[in-house]
Design a protein around this motif. Sequence first.
Motif, PDB file in Angstrom:
ATOM      1  N   VAL A   5       0.654  -0.972  -0.076  1.00  0.00           N
ATOM      2  CA  VAL A   5       0.101  -0.163   0.127  1.00  0.00           C
ATOM      3  C   VAL A   5       0.729   1.266   0.171  1.00  0.00           C
ATOM      4  CG1 VAL A   5      -1.847  -0.840   0.850  1.00  0.00           C
ATOM      5  CG2 VAL A   5      -0.173  -0.116   1.919  1.00  0.00           C
ATOM      6  N   PRO A   6       0.698   2.342  -1.110  1.00  0.00           N
ATOM      7  CA  PRO A   6       1.193   3.855  -0.683  1.00  0.00           C
ATOM      8  C   PRO A   6       0.987   4.085   0.680  1.00  0.00           C
ATOM      9  CG  PRO A   6      -1.002   3.860  -1.947  1.00  0.00           C
ATOM     10  CD  PRO A   6      -0.697   2.363  -1.322  1.00  0.00           C
ATOM     11  N   PHE A   7       1.451   5.011   1.255  1.00  0.00           N
ATOM     12  CA  PHE A   7       1.157   5.674   2.677  1.00  0.00           C
ATOM     13  C   PHE A   7       1.128   6.981   2.757  1.00  0.00           C
ATOM     14  CE2 PHE A   7       5.443   3.907   2.599  1.00  0.00           C
ATOM     15  CZ  PHE A   7       6.099   4.714   3.438  1.00  0.00           C
ATOM     16  N   THR A 180      18.516   8.942  -4.809  1.00  0.00           N
ATOM     17  CA  THR A 180      17.713   9.434  -5.415  1.00  0.00           C
ATOM     18  C   THR A 180      16.127   8.768  -5.370  1.00  0.00           C
ATOM     19  OG1 THR A 180      19.728   9.728  -7.217  1.00  0.00           O
ATOM     20  CG2 THR A 180      16.743  10.207  -8.103  1.00  0.00           C
ATOM     21  N   LEU A 181      15.963   9.882  -4.719  1.00  0.00           N
ATOM     22  CA  LEU A 181      13.744   9.264  -4.682  1.00  0.00           C
ATOM     23  C   LEU A 181      13.265  10.224  -5.952  1.00  0.00           C
ATOM     24  CD1 LEU A 181      12.401   8.424  -2.193  1.00  0.00           C
ATOM     25  CD2 LEU A 181      12.578  10.185  -1.450  1.00  0.00           C
ATOM     26  N   TRP A 182      12.109   9.351  -6.179  1.00  0.00           N
ATOM     27  CA  TRP A 182      10.957   9.280  -7.096  1.00  0.00           C
ATOM     28  C   TRP A 182       9.757   9.120  -6.198  1.00  0.00           C
ATOM     29  CZ3 TRP A 182      15.450   6.318  -8.735  1.00  0.00           C
ATOM     30  CH2 TRP A 182      16.043   6.859  -9.225  1.00  0.00           C
ATOM     31  N   LYS A 183       8.844  10.115  -6.167  1.00  0.00           N
ATOM     32  CA  LYS A 183       7.802  10.060  -5.803  1.00  0.00           C
ATOM     33  C   LYS A 183       6.984   8.934  -7.352  1.00  0.00           C
ATOM     34  CE  LYS A 183       5.889  13.098  -3.329  1.00  0.00           C
ATOM     35  NZ  LYS A 183       5.053  14.954  -3.472  1.00  0.00           N
ATOM     36  N   ILE A 184       6.019   7.810  -6.492  1.00  0.00           N
ATOM     37  CA  ILE A 184       5.279   6.862  -7.195  1.00  0.00           C
ATOM     38  C   ILE A 184       3.677   7.876  -6.808  1.00  0.00           C
ATOM     39  CG2 ILE A 184       4.458   5.225  -8.170  1.00  0.00           C
ATOM     40  CD1 ILE A 184       7.622   5.735  -9.260  1.00  0.00           C
ATOM     41  N   ASP A 185       3.315   8.396  -7.681  1.00  0.00           N
ATOM     42  CA  ASP A 185       1.612   9.186  -7.169  1.00  0.00           C
ATOM     43  C   ASP A 185       0.377   9.175  -7.817  1.00  0.00           C
ATOM     44  OD1 ASP A 185       2.899  11.152  -8.836  1.00  0.00           O
ATOM     45  OD2 ASP A 185       2.926  12.895  -6.602  1.00  0.00           O
ATOM     46  N   THR A 186       0.870   8.913  -8.847  1.00  0.00           N
ATOM     47  CA  THR A 186      -0.325   8.954  -9.849  1.00  0.00           C
ATOM     48  C   THR A 186      -1.197   7.665  -9.733  1.00  0.00           C
ATOM     49  OG1 THR A 186       0.759   7.596 -11.880  1.00  0.00           O
ATOM     50  CG2 THR A 186       0.737  10.446 -11.921  1.00  0.00           C
ATOM     51  N   GLN A 187      -2.772   7.701  -9.802  1.00  0.00           N
ATOM     52  CA  GLN A 187      -2.892   6.581  -9.535  1.00  0.00           C
ATOM     53  C   GLN A 187      -2.782   5.284 -10.225  1.00  0.00           C
ATOM     54  OE1 GLN A 187      -4.791   6.539  -6.588  1.00  0.00           O
ATOM     55  NE2 GLN A 187      -5.420   4.221  -6.653  1.00  0.00           N
ATOM     56  N   SER A 188      -2.996   6.002 -11.802  1.00  0.00           N
ATOM     57  CA  SER A 188      -2.576   4.490 -12.732  1.00  0.00           C
ATOM     58  C   SER A 188      -1.558   4.348 -12.103  1.00  0.00           C
ATOM     59  CB  SER A 188      -2.754   5.295 -14.486  1.00  0.00           C
ATOM     60  OG  SER A 188      -1.406   5.827 -14.434  1.00  0.00           O
ATOM     61  N   ASP A 189      -0.551   4.422 -11.733  1.00  0.00           N
ATOM     62  CA  ASP A 189       1.028   3.415 -11.091  1.00  0.00           C
ATOM     63  C   ASP A 189       0.694   2.811  -9.495  1.00  0.00           C
ATOM     64  OD1 ASP A 189       3.077   4.208 -13.480  1.00  0.00           O
ATOM     65  OD2 ASP A 189       3.447   6.287 -12.503  1.00  0.00           O
ATOM     66  N   ILE A 190       0.392   3.486  -8.895  1.00  0.00           N
ATOM     67  CA  ILE A 190      -0.333   2.937  -8.125  1.00  0.00           C
ATOM     68  C   ILE A 190      -0.858   1.773  -8.517  1.00  0.00           C
ATOM     69  CG2 ILE A 190      -1.228   2.926  -5.659  1.00  0.00           C
ATOM     70  CD1 ILE A 190      -0.631   6.301  -5.312  1.00  0.00           C
ATOM     71  N   ASP A 191      -2.015   1.655  -8.885  1.00  0.00           N
ATOM     72  CA  ASP A 191      -2.706   0.262  -9.160  1.00  0.00           C
ATOM     73  C   ASP A 191      -1.773  -0.551  -9.927  1.00  0.00           C
ATOM     74  OD1 ASP A 191      -5.166   2.140  -8.156  1.00  0.00           O
ATOM     75  OD2 ASP A 191      -6.181   2.734 -10.451  1.00  0.00           O
ATOM     76  N   TRP A 192      -1.077  -0.403 -10.835  1.00  0.00           N
ATOM     77  CA  TRP A 192      -0.522  -0.820 -11.918  1.00  0.00           C
ATOM     78  C   TRP A 192       0.325  -2.404 -10.788  1.00  0.00           C
ATOM     79  CZ3 TRP A 192       4.552  -2.345 -12.426  1.00  0.00           C
ATOM     80  CH2 TRP A 192       4.463  -3.059 -13.532  1.00  0.00           C
TER      81      TRP A 192
END
Length: 408
Positions: A5-7, A180-192
């Motif tokens: 899960v994201p948090f 290096t830190l990238w944020k994964i915050d789009t719903q499509s990426d989270i769902d995938w």
Amino acid sequence: MAKIVPFKAVRPAPDKIGLVSCRNYEDYSAAELAAWLNFNPYSFLHVISPAYANVQSIGLKKRFKGVALKYKDFKAENIFIQEEKPVFYLYEINTKKQKFTGIIAGTSVIDYKNNHIKKHEDTLEYRVEMFKSYLHQTRFNTEPVLITYPDSVELNTWILLKKQGQPANQFSTTNKEKHTLWKIDTQSDIDWLQEHFDNIPNLYIADGHHRSASAEKLYDDDKELNNPNLDYFMSFLIAESNVKIYEFNRIIRDLNDHSKEDFLKLIAENFIIKTKDQELWKPQNKFEFSMYLDGDFYALYYKHENSNSNERSILETLDAQILYDKVLNPILGIEDLRNDERIEYIPGNKSITTIKEVIDEGGFKVGFMLYPSDISEIKTLADNNLIMPPKSTYIEPKFRSGLVVYEL
């Protein structure tokens, strides 16, 4: 299936992240710790060691409350900021030797309970209870459990694509690592990403067995609070092939009243011994051991490596177990690998000269160097509910404290 899960993470302000994040508290010598606390007011060491000067004179409960208060101070001063919504992170650690890339996410306590997140190390009850108390008092954790997943071409391709985007943070550290830190915050990426991990039957803990066990205990104790954050613990998920596994080498203070000659004779009952003199020799394969004794190196080849493996358990073929069963316990009289003061451990990422120098100084008599385990060995043990001997593996990468905070 493996649920992630994201948090809503808490992270250092972008202009301070390189100053805030630090190595694990235990990695610092007393002099280093004092220096960082004196000269860097933003260091997360101020949070996790708020009573450094009198740390020995206060109880754990009071110390943990001090951690919680200092953390609140850092948030009030906007040294830490919280995400507006739940996200995943892609995190890359670029060391002088290797590059590690993984996903920071919440992993399920229920999966851990149901053995979908598998372990290979035993835990000490007092350490589990202590860290549970820490979590209960502070209500945050910044040290994720290191978890491996099976290599996936599909996931590797996705990671490479996301790394082409703009990082949320990028900084270097004084030990010449680049983070290096990238944020994964789009719903499509989270769902995938969640769907991809839903199709993975099991995950394996590489490092952080006490942290995951503490999260389970906190969940059991506080689940009536209906706090959904307690259902998960922060993890750093990394592909199996990207984990670096080192051995833990052993140094022993004495020969258990044996003379050097008698000691070598006893060793020869189970090992072929070849003298290497001053050659800095390390094991090249499984069932090989290096020994340093009285100024010389020796190669030890286990005589029974070719015996019928079906007659032996998986654990009995583990090099760390062989050394314990054939040398440390019967010859050197070491029963408790965790608590016997006659034995100490040096991780395999340290040079072999480190062991030589420590023994040459006179505080230790003999040292043993092992061949490192691999991920398949660790997974086989975990799949069979078997536990490695203490200090069998030293695993990288190591996560920086204060980089990402999971609040409870």
